[in-house]
Design a protein around this motif. Structure first.
Motif, PDB file in Angstrom:
ATOM      1  N   LYS A   1       0.915  -0.999  -0.060  1.00 48.97           N
ATOM      2  CA  LYS A   1      -0.088  -0.145  -0.164  1.00 48.97           C
ATOM      3  C   LYS A   1       0.762   1.275   0.004  1.00 48.97           C
ATOM      4  CE  LYS A   1      -3.849  -2.357   0.360  1.00 48.97           C
ATOM      5  NZ  LYS A   1      -4.956  -2.159  -0.689  1.00 48.97           N
ATOM      6  N   GLU A   2       0.294   2.417  -0.631  1.00 45.56           N
ATOM      7  CA  GLU A   2       1.020   3.629  -0.446  1.00 45.56           C
ATOM      8  C   GLU A   2       1.410   4.048   0.975  1.00 45.56           C
ATOM      9  OE1 GLU A   2       2.273   5.467  -2.914  1.00 45.56           O
ATOM     10  OE2 GLU A   2       1.371   4.830  -4.422  1.00 45.56           O
ATOM     11  N   PHE A   3       2.669   4.567   1.378  1.00 41.41           N
ATOM     12  CA  PHE A   3       2.850   4.680   2.713  1.00 41.41           C
ATOM     13  C   PHE A   3       2.278   5.783   2.965  1.00 41.41           C
ATOM     14  CE2 PHE A   3       5.901   7.024   5.473  1.00 41.41           C
ATOM     15  CZ  PHE A   3       5.974   6.363   6.483  1.00 41.41           C
ATOM     16  N   ASP A   4       1.574   5.818   4.099  1.00 40.66           N
ATOM     17  CA  ASP A   4       0.919   6.656   4.653  1.00 40.66           C
ATOM     18  C   ASP A   4       1.306   6.970   6.361  1.00 40.66           C
ATOM     19  OD1 ASP A   4      -1.244   8.342   5.768  1.00 40.66           O
ATOM     20  OD2 ASP A   4      -2.878   7.504   4.747  1.00 40.66           O
ATOM     21  N   ILE A   5       1.805   8.372   6.603  1.00 40.11           N
ATOM     22  CA  ILE A   5       2.283   8.601   7.844  1.00 40.11           C
ATOM     23  C   ILE A   5       1.249   8.628   8.834  1.00 40.11           C
ATOM     24  CG2 ILE A   5       4.255  10.023   7.105  1.00 40.11           C
ATOM     25  CD1 ILE A   5       2.658  12.433   7.983  1.00 40.11           C
ATOM     26  N   ASP A   6      -0.166   8.705   8.702  1.00 39.55           N
ATOM     27  CA  ASP A   6      -1.304   8.581   9.393  1.00 39.55           C
ATOM     28  C   ASP A   6      -1.460   7.063  10.079  1.00 39.55           C
ATOM     29  OD1 ASP A   6      -1.893  11.219   9.060  1.00 39.55           O
ATOM     30  OD2 ASP A   6      -3.199  10.937   7.538  1.00 39.55           O
ATOM     31  N   PHE A   7      -0.925   5.941   9.341  1.00 36.20           N
ATOM     32  CA  PHE A   7      -1.094   4.774   9.685  1.00 36.20           C
ATOM     33  C   PHE A   7       0.078   3.684   9.902  1.00 36.20           C
ATOM     34  CE2 PHE A   7      -5.057   5.918   7.338  1.00 36.20           C
ATOM     35  CZ  PHE A   7      -5.735   5.827   8.374  1.00 36.20           C
ATOM     36  N   HIS A   8       1.095   4.300   9.018  1.00 34.04           N
ATOM     37  CA  HIS A   8       2.442   3.641   9.041  1.00 34.04           C
ATOM     38  C   HIS A   8       3.718   4.172   9.537  1.00 34.04           C
ATOM     39  CE1 HIS A   8       0.321   2.256   5.105  1.00 34.04           C
ATOM     40  NE2 HIS A   8      -0.188   1.493   6.047  1.00 34.04           N
ATOM     41  N   GLU A   9       4.383   3.260  10.247  1.00 32.23           N
ATOM     42  CA  GLU A   9       5.791   3.899  10.741  1.00 32.23           C
ATOM     43  C   GLU A   9       6.865   3.279   9.874  1.00 32.23           C
ATOM     44  OE1 GLU A   9       8.294   3.835  14.927  1.00 32.23           O
ATOM     45  OE2 GLU A   9       6.112   3.476  14.867  1.00 32.23           O
ATOM     46  N   ALA A  10       7.724   4.020   9.100  1.00 31.71           N
ATOM     47  CA  ALA A  10       8.654   3.542   8.367  1.00 31.71           C
ATOM     48  C   ALA A  10      10.185   3.297   9.268  1.00 31.71           C
ATOM     49  CB  ALA A  10       9.047   4.562   7.513  1.00 31.71           C
ATOM     50  N   LEU A  11      10.545   2.064   9.332  1.00 27.51           N
ATOM     51  CA  LEU A  11      11.453   1.436  10.226  1.00 27.51           C
ATOM     52  C   LEU A  11      12.873   1.879   9.315  1.00 27.51           C
ATOM     53  CD1 LEU A  11      10.537  -1.481  12.128  1.00 27.51           C
ATOM     54  CD2 LEU A  11      10.195   0.956  12.922  1.00 27.51           C
ATOM     55  N   THR A  12      12.582   1.482   7.935  1.00 25.30           N
ATOM     56  CA  THR A  12      13.853   1.463   7.040  1.00 25.30           C
ATOM     57  C   THR A  12      13.421   1.849   5.518  1.00 25.30           C
ATOM     58  OG1 THR A  12      15.870   0.777   6.435  1.00 25.30           O
ATOM     59  CG2 THR A  12      14.141  -0.667   6.713  1.00 25.30           C
ATOM     60  N   LYS A  13      14.238   2.437   4.837  1.00 25.71           N
ATOM     61  CA  LYS A  13      13.803   2.091   3.181  1.00 25.71           C
ATOM     62  C   LYS A  13      14.834   1.379   2.409  1.00 25.71           C
ATOM     63  CE  LYS A  13      11.863   6.920   3.312  1.00 25.71           C
ATOM     64  NZ  LYS A  13      11.866   8.251   2.578  1.00 25.71           N
ATOM     65  N   ILE A  14      14.181   0.640   1.608  1.00 21.36           N
ATOM     66  CA  ILE A  14      15.160  -0.207   0.804  1.00 21.36           C
ATOM     67  C   ILE A  14      14.985   0.141  -0.556  1.00 21.36           C
ATOM     68  CG2 ILE A  14      15.256  -1.838   2.530  1.00 21.36           C
ATOM     69  CD1 ILE A  14      13.410  -3.743   0.773  1.00 21.36           C
ATOM     70  N   PRO A  15      15.888  -0.219  -1.784  1.00 21.18           N
ATOM     71  CA  PRO A  15      15.557  -0.123  -3.192  1.00 21.18           C
ATOM     72  C   PRO A  15      14.172  -0.959  -3.295  1.00 21.18           C
ATOM     73  CG  PRO A  15      17.592  -0.484  -2.741  1.00 21.18           C
ATOM     74  CD  PRO A  15      17.044  -0.720  -1.583  1.00 21.18           C
ATOM     75  N   ALA A  16      13.425  -0.369  -4.036  1.00 23.34           N
ATOM     76  CA  ALA A  16      12.011  -0.827  -4.320  1.00 23.34           C
ATOM     77  C   ALA A  16      12.335  -2.142  -5.260  1.00 23.34           C
ATOM     78  CB  ALA A  16      11.186   0.007  -4.947  1.00 23.34           C
ATOM     79  N   PRO A  17      11.682  -3.434  -5.105  1.00 21.38           N
ATOM     80  CA  PRO A  17      12.028  -4.343  -6.093  1.00 21.38           C
ATOM     81  C   PRO A  17      11.311  -4.049  -7.500  1.00 21.38           C
ATOM     82  CG  PRO A  17      10.975  -5.184  -3.903  1.00 21.38           C
ATOM     83  CD  PRO A  17      10.836  -3.651  -4.014  1.00 21.38           C
ATOM     84  N   SER A  18      10.486  -3.123  -7.622  1.00 18.04           N
ATOM     85  CA  SER A  18       9.994  -2.982  -8.858  1.00 18.04           C
ATOM     86  C   SER A  18       9.427  -1.528  -8.964  1.00 18.04           C
ATOM     87  CB  SER A  18       8.882  -3.918  -9.458  1.00 18.04           C
ATOM     88  OG  SER A  18       7.681  -3.787  -8.100  1.00 18.04           O
ATOM     89  N   ASP A  19       9.318  -0.856 -10.123  1.00 15.86           N
ATOM     90  CA  ASP A  19       8.922   0.500 -10.155  1.00 15.86           C
ATOM     91  C   ASP A  19       7.630   0.792  -9.190  1.00 15.86           C
ATOM     92  OD1 ASP A  19      11.215   1.132 -11.187  1.00 15.86           O
ATOM     93  OD2 ASP A  19      10.169   1.186 -13.435  1.00 15.86           O
ATOM     94  N   GLU A  20       6.671  -0.188  -9.415  1.00 11.65           N
ATOM     95  CA  GLU A  20       5.278  -0.137  -9.042  1.00 11.65           C
ATOM     96  C   GLU A  20       5.286  -0.117  -7.521  1.00 11.65           C
ATOM     97  OE1 GLU A  20       6.417  -2.466 -10.945  1.00 11.65           O
ATOM     98  OE2 GLU A  20       5.127  -1.807 -12.802  1.00 11.65           O
ATOM     99  N   LEU A  21       6.360  -0.475  -6.821  1.00 12.00           N
ATOM    100  CA  LEU A  21       6.383  -0.581  -5.291  1.00 12.00           C
ATOM    101  C   LEU A  21       7.187   0.881  -4.672  1.00 12.00           C
ATOM    102  CD1 LEU A  21       7.356  -4.161  -4.342  1.00 12.00           C
ATOM    103  CD2 LEU A  21       5.034  -2.928  -4.303  1.00 12.00           C
ATOM    104  N   LYS A  22       7.577   1.576  -5.571  1.00 14.31           N
ATOM    105  CA  LYS A  22       8.300   2.865  -5.010  1.00 14.31           C
ATOM    106  C   LYS A  22       7.508   3.720  -4.216  1.00 14.31           C
ATOM    107  CE  LYS A  22      11.890   3.342  -8.614  1.00 14.31           C
ATOM    108  NZ  LYS A  22      12.640   4.069  -9.597  1.00 14.31           N
ATOM    109  N   GLY A  23       7.626   4.146  -3.280  1.00 19.43           N
ATOM    110  CA  GLY A  23       6.948   4.971  -2.307  1.00 19.43           C
ATOM    111  C   GLY A  23       5.757   4.216  -1.429  1.00 19.43           C
ATOM    112  N   LYS A  24       5.866   2.728  -1.693  1.00 21.69           N
ATOM    113  CA  LYS A  24       4.993   1.696  -1.215  1.00 21.69           C
ATOM    114  C   LYS A  24       5.536   0.954   0.269  1.00 21.69           C
ATOM    115  CE  LYS A  24       1.854   1.592  -5.321  1.00 21.69           C
ATOM    116  NZ  LYS A  24       1.097   0.882  -6.044  1.00 21.69           N
ATOM    117  N   VAL A  25       4.740   0.269   0.594  1.00 20.76           N
ATOM    118  CA  VAL A  25       5.194  -0.611   1.686  1.00 20.76           C
ATOM    119  C   VAL A  25       5.820  -1.882   1.066  1.00 20.76           C
ATOM    120  CG1 VAL A  25       4.440  -1.897   3.774  1.00 20.76           C
ATOM    121  CG2 VAL A  25       3.830   0.298   3.546  1.00 20.76           C
ATOM    122  N   VAL A  26       7.045  -2.111   1.073  1.00 19.49           N
ATOM    123  CA  VAL A  26       7.692  -3.408   0.864  1.00 19.49           C
ATOM    124  C   VAL A  26       7.354  -4.526   1.827  1.00 19.49           C
ATOM    125  CG1 VAL A  26       9.636  -4.547  -0.046  1.00 19.49           C
ATOM    126  CG2 VAL A  26       9.172  -2.246  -0.565  1.00 19.49           C
TER     127      VAL A  26
END
Length: 220
Positions: A172-197
């Protein structure tokens, strides 16, 4: 000749007497007019004094009346202020009692709600205990997995009935109202950029309010 002179002298004397008499009459009239004017002046002065005295008495009466009215208004205002102060004190005491009673009722309600919640969760605990007994006695792995899945499903349903539901996060699209990002990694695909991996820890809502944010990994 002598008689003529004598007559002339008599006429002169007579004229002088008449003149003197006229002067005396004029003096008398003047004195009378002066006395009359003085009397009229005294009357006017007396009348003016009476008017001033009357006006002064009237003003004094008016001032006394206004003073009495003002004292009455002050007394009425003091009585009203005292009455409102008494009402305020009573309302303040009633509100304080209401606040204390409400806090006590709220505390009792919280305790009661927690008691009902814990009572409803006890059957799930019973299922876990029966599951552990089965694990010790059974060698049927598939049966054990099926039993644990049933317990888990039952527990999730219990949470749902009490207003608790899982926050959707994976892909899903990363949303600070519901998600807490612990880290960022290179997205496996372009579709997952900015989304929860990946989801490290699930998040939950209680009646649409976040009670625990989902800890996630975000693709970039």
């Amino acid at each position: 000749m002598a008689k003529k002179a004598t007559k002339k002298a008599e006429e002169k004397v007579k004229q002088e007497v008449l003149d003197k008499q006229e002067e005396a009459n004029n003096a008398t009239e003047t004195a009378g007019e002066t006395a009359g004017n003085t009397k009229e002046s005294d009357k006017a002065t007396a009348k003016k004094t009476d008017k001033q005295t009357h006006a002064s008495k009237k003003k004094t009466t008016k001032n006394n009346k206004e003073s009495n009215e003002l004292e009455s208004k002050i007394a009425a205002a003091e009585d009203s202020a005292k009455e409102w102060q008494d009402k305020y004190m009573r309302l303040s005491a009633e509100f304080d009692n209401y606040r204390k009673r409400t806090l006590k009722e709220k505390a009792d309600l919280t305790k009661s709600a927690n008691g009902d919640l814990l009572k409803d969760i006890l059957p799930v605990v019973d299922d876990f205990e029966r599951g552990f007994d089965t694990i010790e006695k059974s060698e049927d792995i598939d049966g054990l997995k099926q039993g644990m899945n049933l317990i888990y499903t039952k527990f999730i349903e219990f949470l749902r009935q009490n207003g608790v539901k899982e926050i959707e996060a994976k892909e899903k699209e990363f949303d600070i109202d519901f998600h807490e990002a612990l880290t960022k990694i290179p997205a496996p695909s372009d579709e997952l950029k900015g989304k929860v991996v990946d989801v490290i820890e699930k998040g939950y809502l209680l009646n649409e309010k976040v009670i625990r944010y989902a800890k996630v990994v975000v693709g970039e």
